[in-house]
Scaffold this motif. Sequence first.
Motif, PDB file in Angstrom:
ATOM      1  N   VAL A  56       0.845  -1.208   0.000  1.00  0.00           N
ATOM      2  CA  VAL A  56       0.000   0.000   0.000  1.00  0.00           C
ATOM      3  C   VAL A  56       0.874   1.250   0.000  1.00  0.00           C
ATOM      4  N   PRO A  57       0.829   2.058  -1.042  1.00  0.00           N
ATOM      5  CA  PRO A  57       1.673   3.254  -1.072  1.00  0.00           C
ATOM      6  C   PRO A  57       1.238   4.277  -0.022  1.00  0.00           C
ATOM      7  N   TYR A  58       2.223   5.070   0.455  1.00  0.00           N
ATOM      8  CA  TYR A  58       1.903   6.089   1.459  1.00  0.00           C
ATOM      9  C   TYR A  58       0.945   7.150   0.918  1.00  0.00           C
ATOM     10  N   GLU A  59       0.918   7.331  -0.390  1.00  0.00           N
ATOM     11  CA  GLU A  59      -0.042   8.285  -0.971  1.00  0.00           C
ATOM     12  C   GLU A  59      -1.471   7.827  -0.653  1.00  0.00           C
ATOM     13  N   THR A  60      -1.700   6.510  -0.689  1.00  0.00           N
ATOM     14  CA  THR A  60      -3.033   5.977  -0.402  1.00  0.00           C
ATOM     15  C   THR A  60      -3.351   6.054   1.091  1.00  0.00           C
ATOM     16  N   SER A  61      -2.337   5.795   1.938  1.00  0.00           N
ATOM     17  CA  SER A  61      -2.590   5.757   3.390  1.00  0.00           C
ATOM     18  C   SER A  61      -2.391   7.133   4.032  1.00  0.00           C
ATOM     19  N   GLY A  62      -2.246   8.163   3.230  1.00  0.00           N
ATOM     20  CA  GLY A  62      -2.087   9.507   3.774  1.00  0.00           C
ATOM     21  C   GLY A  62      -0.853   9.621   4.648  1.00  0.00           C
ATOM     22  N   GLY A  63       0.185   8.834   4.333  1.00  0.00           N
ATOM     23  CA  GLY A  63       1.435   8.899   5.090  1.00  0.00           C
ATOM     24  C   GLY A  63       1.439   8.033   6.339  1.00  0.00           C
ATOM     25  N   LEU A  64       0.316   7.361   6.636  1.00  0.00           N
ATOM     26  CA  LEU A  64       0.229   6.551   7.860  1.00  0.00           C
ATOM     27  C   LEU A  64       0.764   5.134   7.625  1.00  0.00           C
ATOM     28  N   GLU A  65       1.073   4.447   8.738  1.00  0.00           N
ATOM     29  CA  GLU A  65       1.504   3.044   8.664  1.00  0.00           C
ATOM     30  C   GLU A  65       0.301   2.105   8.688  1.00  0.00           C
ATOM     31  N   THR A  66      -0.891   2.671   8.695  1.00  0.00           N
ATOM     32  CA  THR A  66      -2.109   1.864   8.755  1.00  0.00           C
ATOM     33  C   THR A  66      -2.919   2.073   7.476  1.00  0.00           C
ATOM     34  N   VAL A  67      -3.844   1.131   7.224  1.00  0.00           N
ATOM     35  CA  VAL A  67      -4.681   1.259   6.026  1.00  0.00           C
ATOM     36  C   VAL A  67      -6.134   0.926   6.374  1.00  0.00           C
ATOM     37  N   ALA A  68      -7.052   1.679   5.788  1.00  0.00           N
ATOM     38  CA  ALA A  68      -8.486   1.447   5.970  1.00  0.00           C
ATOM     39  C   ALA A  68      -8.984   0.576   4.825  1.00  0.00           C
ATOM     40  N   VAL A  69      -9.750  -0.482   5.153  1.00  0.00           N
ATOM     41  CA  VAL A  69     -10.220  -1.414   4.123  1.00  0.00           C
ATOM     42  C   VAL A  69     -11.716  -1.666   4.282  1.00  0.00           C
ATOM     43  N   ARG A  70     -12.406  -1.736   3.152  1.00  0.00           N
ATOM     44  CA  ARG A  70     -13.841  -2.016   3.180  1.00  0.00           C
ATOM     45  C   ARG A  70     -14.217  -2.882   1.989  1.00  0.00           C
ATOM     46  N   MET A  71     -15.227  -3.746   2.183  1.00  0.00           N
ATOM     47  CA  MET A  71     -15.810  -4.506   1.080  1.00  0.00           C
ATOM     48  C   MET A  71     -17.250  -4.007   0.904  1.00  0.00           C
ATOM     49  N   PRO A  72     -17.507  -3.192  -0.134  1.00  0.00           N
ATOM     50  CA  PRO A  72     -18.833  -2.580  -0.286  1.00  0.00           C
ATOM     51  C   PRO A  72     -19.886  -3.590  -0.740  1.00  0.00           C
ATOM     52  N   ASP A  73     -21.121  -3.332  -0.357  1.00  0.00           N
ATOM     53  CA  ASP A  73     -22.223  -4.234  -0.691  1.00  0.00           C
ATOM     54  C   ASP A  73     -23.028  -3.633  -1.845  1.00  0.00           C
TER      55      ASP A  73
END
Length: 349
Positions: free
Chosen positions: A109-126
């Motif tokens: 996950v690139p830092y551009e996607t995670s806003g520079g954080l070491e964490t990532v938000a993930v969702r599976m939309p319905d």
Amino acid sequence: METRLCTVDPACPDAGVMREAGEILKNGGLVAFPTETVYGLGGDALNSEASRLIYAAKGRPSDNPLIVHIADWEALAPIVQEVPAGARRLAEAWWPGPLTMIFKKSDRVPYETSGGLETVAVRMPDHPVALALIRAAGGYIAAPSANTSGRPSPTTAGHVAEDLSGRIDMILDGGSVRIGLESTIVDFTEEVPVILRPGFINEEMLKTVLGDVKMDPGLQSEDPAVRPKAPGMRYRHYAPKAELSIVEGTPESVVKYIDERVREAERAGKKAAVMASAETAGAYSAGHVHVMGSLNSDEEIANRLYGVLRSFDEDGTDVIFSEAFDSPRMGQAIMNRLLKAAGHRVISV
Ligand code: AMP
Ligand code: MG
């Protein structure tokens, strides 16, 4: 740039259109698409350049991370370091669905996607369109809400076009969304899971599955030093141009107060509006009264909220008074958005 608007059947989207939209994403372009919560602005989540384009199109601060959307459970492991047992149970209960979970991110996950954080938000939309698009794009779509930063999230393709036409490659129009408020966010990077943003899946539903869950203290604190953990929850958001105040008290006192203030505004030549529950709407005698829905079926209120907030900018409303919608099911989610829209201006009567 010319933005293509493609109408798709929300239940069974045309395979050819989805393939084309998928190609745009694989080539680093941007496609807005419907989910069950709000419309998302999608780019390839693993392509840092695509994430940069998303921030630019929305005018979004680059420290406000994007949610990565997946369509299959197997897609989770490669982008995170570990999946805590509680997160697995929540996914079994609510994925696909209006639930986002925060994990420690992997190097994929690139830092551009995670806003520079070491964490990532993930969702599976319905939503069949969202799921088909994610698969057509290679499995990972970064998608914040498809609005200009600061405006209410879009619940129709028309809202998306208002904000982003000319700035993105394609809008998939799958009609109005079902829920109308953004997903619930639960952070699994702390010892006890923390709700960073309330949504359709409420605290009680999370407790049923997890046992222990906390609400981010930054969401309710009036102390500016206690900030919400989700960067996006710190920004001014959803606010119409007109001044919006929330009035709380007994139903009778609220109606009386708002009615007086609306008359006063109208005498001064101003256009005044009221956001009312179905239970009290009939009691007002002045102003443009928007019936948001019944407190007993608050999904309706949630679903209408953003469309009504947007309408105030179009119809030249000068001043808005809203009742407080502290309903049992979605009240926390509704009031979280409404308070931000009102800049926390609350009048107790
Ligand atoms: P949107 O997709 O526009 O609803 O915005 C996504 C929300 O998720 C924003 O409030 C972000 O700040 C929040 N978010 C995304 N990734 C993270 C993360 N890694 N940690 C905390 N909050 C996050
Ligand atoms: Mg947003």
